[in-house]
Design an enzyme around this catalytic site. Sequence first.
Site: not given
Length: 316
Positions: A32-33, A258, A267
């Site tokens: 997801r991220d 993001c 990340n």
Amino acid sequence: MRGEAVAVDFGVTPFDGLPLPSRVTICEVGPRDGLQNESTVLPVEVKAEFVDRLVDAGHTVVETTSMVHPKWVPQLADAEDLLRMVVPAPGVRYPVLVPNERGLDRALDLGVRDIAVFGSVTETFARRNLNRGVDESLEMFAPVVARARDAGIGVRGYLSMVFGDPWEGPVPTRDVVAVATRMMALGCTELSLGDTIGVATPGRVEDVLDALVASGIGIDALAVHFHDTYGQALSNALTALRRGVTRFDTSAGGLGGCPYAGSATGNLATEDLLWQLHGLGVETGVDLHRMVDTSIWLAGRLGRPSPSRTVTAFAG
């Protein structure tokens, strides 16, 4: 999961005079991220294989996708198809990000058993990301969390811009505590603290964690989510570990960023944290070699090398 008690098993040989938790849980956020900020949109079949590979590597928490409208995150437009393809493994949680009650309805219809909501400490990012301020965002989350808890579903609360905001600058710890306690009061079962633009340093991490515990949020309810913009993610993770944190968000191969914070880089790579934790004798249940193989496989489909130093070292 609030209160002063710290339910952490400090069973590892002390490091630098401080004991470490004997085991931690990694929330793998790559599907997801990680993928939401990639320019390459992967076929849903590849995403499903990615999730399966992560579970096969030993992950017990895999953030799978998001119910955000495709207009805002086109990379995850196939969320419903993906959830239909993924066959849940016993003992594995597959959190899905939901922005509002409509997203919750879609998730419930697909049998989702763990959800996440995404809040912000700062007003500017809340309005850019959610098109509403902090207070309005919390009002929107309240029925989502309440309905999910009534249905026996776990709710992961994400709190972004905990350490710094590209528009507002450094974020006061008191502001973090104010929003964090309100999110937990809604009924979130855990709270992930996001260093969204990667500006945290170990001293700030200590300060925020200590303040949250002092406010009544148990350390066992907190997770940390670091980005590596200034190369501090591993140092920050070690600091959190030494403070008793046992939940860490990472992304396979260091994927992610993001889409609403242009200065955010990837990340913390799952493999980099695994290398550190395993070297300290901290158990994760995740196989490093399988993770490296998965990130190399995924990098081939994205058409670019993994930024993870550990993946690069093993691949070389």
